[in-house]
Design a protein around this motif. Structure first.
Motif, mmCIF file in Angstrom:
data_model
loop_
_atom_site.group_PDB
_atom_site.id
_atom_site.type_symbol
_atom_site.label_atom_id
_atom_site.label_comp_id
_atom_site.label_asym_id
_atom_site.label_seq_id
_atom_site.Cartn_x
_atom_site.Cartn_y
_atom_site.Cartn_z
ATOM 1 N N THR A 1 -1.717 25.485 23.081
ATOM 2 C CA THR A 1 -0.621 26.265 23.867
ATOM 3 C C THR A 1 -0.036 25.470 25.103
ATOM 4 N N ILE B 1 0.011 34.529 17.665
ATOM 5 C CA ILE B 1 -0.616 33.365 16.942
ATOM 6 C C ILE B 1 -0.415 33.777 15.495
ATOM 7 N N SER C 1 -7.432 23.344 21.314
ATOM 8 C CA SER C 1 -7.274 24.490 22.073
ATOM 9 C C SER C 1 -6.844 25.560 21.116
ATOM 10 N N GLN C 2 -5.601 26.285 21.360
ATOM 11 C CA GLN C 2 -5.242 27.324 20.587
ATOM 12 C C GLN C 2 -5.154 26.804 19.067
ATOM 13 N N THR D 1 -10.382 27.845 21.490
ATOM 14 C CA THR D 1 -10.512 29.343 22.151
ATOM 15 C C THR D 1 -10.926 30.110 21.071
ATOM 16 N N GLY E 1 -12.368 33.306 22.299
ATOM 17 C CA GLY E 1 -11.759 33.866 23.600
ATOM 18 C C GLY E 1 -11.972 32.782 24.599
ATOM 19 N N SER F 1 0.672 34.272 23.197
ATOM 20 C CA SER F 1 -0.681 33.512 22.898
ATOM 21 C C SER F 1 -1.465 33.342 23.804
ATOM 22 N N GLN G 1 -3.306 36.806 24.031
ATOM 23 C CA GLN G 1 -4.152 36.757 22.559
ATOM 24 C C GLN G 1 -5.432 35.822 22.788
ATOM 25 N N GLN G 2 -5.302 35.055 23.478
ATOM 26 C CA GLN G 2 -6.594 34.282 23.824
ATOM 27 C C GLN G 2 -7.759 34.446 24.768
ATOM 28 N N VAL H 1 -8.646 38.300 18.927
ATOM 29 C CA VAL H 1 -10.062 37.334 18.932
ATOM 30 C C VAL H 1 -11.071 38.367 18.090
ATOM 31 N N THR I 1 -11.034 26.615 28.516
ATOM 32 C CA THR I 1 -11.878 27.386 27.407
ATOM 33 C C THR I 1 -13.146 27.529 28.310
#
Length: 402
Positions: free
Chosen positions: A151, A202, A231-232, A259, A262, A293, A296-297, A304, A330
């Motif tokens: 991200t 995502i 990461s993402q 993540t 999450g 995004s 969403q994480q 998630v 994270t």
């Protein structure tokens, strides 16, 4: 000459801004606990509370009310109130992200800050050794390697340290920029920075990865690829594996600081999620700033929950999952680790195990010599049997050389 003179103040200002951004990350990370959280830690308790399932206790005064745990693109995704511990927050903006191929190639870098500064003025270049579309896999290395950025990052600043050595080891290396969206499309404030990609929904980015992998397989003639994700890039590619047909096209997935379950973002994300679960949609407001995004994480989001429902893995894929105790994005860092399901293998690695001097944080993970050695060892253990252990300064990375 006049044009060059005029650009210098702008360049200096942008680089100064990059330093301030990095300092902001440093401020968060300075208070992060480098050790795994225990059940007694308030942040872990909040994670456990959110992860209890998807139902409020029957005794809860608002049980049976509110919107369902559903997510969606554009406006109107579920807010996680009522009977639901999940929810993404009400999405702001409209869907419409895209991916693009890289243009040209940038120089190798040994530190994230240097790569970030270069990418501000060259946001679409490929990292060294990547995207030679004439490359053909060999019998020794039959599977191309696809690099998947995180991200607010891009293919270059995420992989300018590791891509060249992977290619030099004899692998065909490919990467692209995904999740490109702007502020009206829900990309958040970060999307106004040149090269800040991975901000779209995502699920849409996973479809962009699917198309890119098909392009790589078509160009190389290979049956499968290996994924290296940061990461993402980890959960996004796992969505591709689970829901978009990627399992048949991927042999290995190697993730760093992903993540996967999450993030609490040092408690901030978890607190927002908990507030959302009581019917106050604070995350919908935050989403305007961090983008689709980003929300969403957060731990307990619809994304998630759906990603991990039924198990963390898919059959036929080998997973290597790396986390760092100094991760300030994270958090808790061990939320990145996966549990193997049927037909899958998982190797969970804490970066500092056996190498205390590697202080890599979230952004400098991909500039760690130890991380590079883990990638090469996973892709070809016979040629790369040993893991490197060197100092990798927190925030700077890559040995600390700018």
């Amino acid at each position: 000459m006049t044009h060059t003179i005029r650009r210098r103040p702008l360049r200096a200002a942008v680089l100064a801004g990059a330093a301030v951004l990095a300092a902001g990350f440093a401020t968060v990370g300075a208070h992060a606990d480098p050790m795994p959280l225990t059940a007694a830690d308030p942040e872990q308790q909040l994670v456990d509370y959110i992860a209890q399932g998807a139902k409020n206790p029957d005794s809860h005064p608002i049980a049976g009310t509110g919107s369902a745990c559903t997510s969606g693109s554009g406006a109107g995704s579920g807010n996680g109130s009522g009977n639901c511990y999940g929810g993404s927050g009400s999405s702001s903006g409209s869907a419409g992200g895209r991916s693009t191929d890289t243009v040209g190639t940038g120089p190798a870098q040994t530190a994230f800050l240097a790569a970030f500064g270069y990418a501000l003025f060259h946001p679409d270049v490929a990292p060294p050794g990547a995207n030679d579309w004439n490359c053909k896999p060999t019998a020794a290395h039959p599977e191309p390697v696809v690099l998947v950025h995180g991200t607010w990052e891009n293919a270059y600043d995420n992989f300018a340290f590791v891509s060249g050595p992977i290619a030099a080891a004899g692998f065909c290396v490919f990467t692209f920029d995904y999740g490109r969206s702007d502020l009206p499309q829900g990309g958040g404030l970060g999307s106004v920075l040149p090269g800040a990609y991975g901000t779209d929904l995502i699920q849409d980015s996973a479809q962009q990865l699917s198309a890119f992998v098909d392009k790589v397989l078509g160009a190389t003639g290979a049956p499968r690829v290996d994924l290296v994700a940061h990461s993402q890039g980890g959960p996004m590619s796992r969505w591709y594996l689970k829901f978009d047909g990627g399992a048949a096209k991927v042999h290995r997935e190697i993730t760093f600081g992903a993540t996967n379950h999450g993030t609490t973002l040092v408690g901030i994300g978890a607190l927002g999620r908990a507030i959302n679960n009581f019917g106050i949609d604070v995350l919908g407001l935050v989403e305007i700033f961090v983008g689709h995004s980003g929300i969403q994480q957060t731990v307990g989001s619809d994304f998630v929950n759906q990603l991990n429902d039924g198990g963390d893995t898919v059959p036929g894929v080998d997973y290597t999952v790396v986390g760092t105790r100094y991760d300030e994005i994270t958090t808790p860092y061990d939320l990145t680790f996966l549990q193997p399901g049927p037909g899958a293998t998982v190797r969970n690695i804490t970066l500092q195990d056996g190498c205390d001097q590697d202080l890599s944080d979230h952004l400098t993970l991909m500039y760690s010599p130890r991380v590079l050695s883990i990638i090469l060892n996973t892709l070809d253990p016979q040629q790369n049997p040993n893991l490197v252990c060197t100092s990798n300064p927190w925030l700077l990375g890559g040995g600390g050389s700018l």
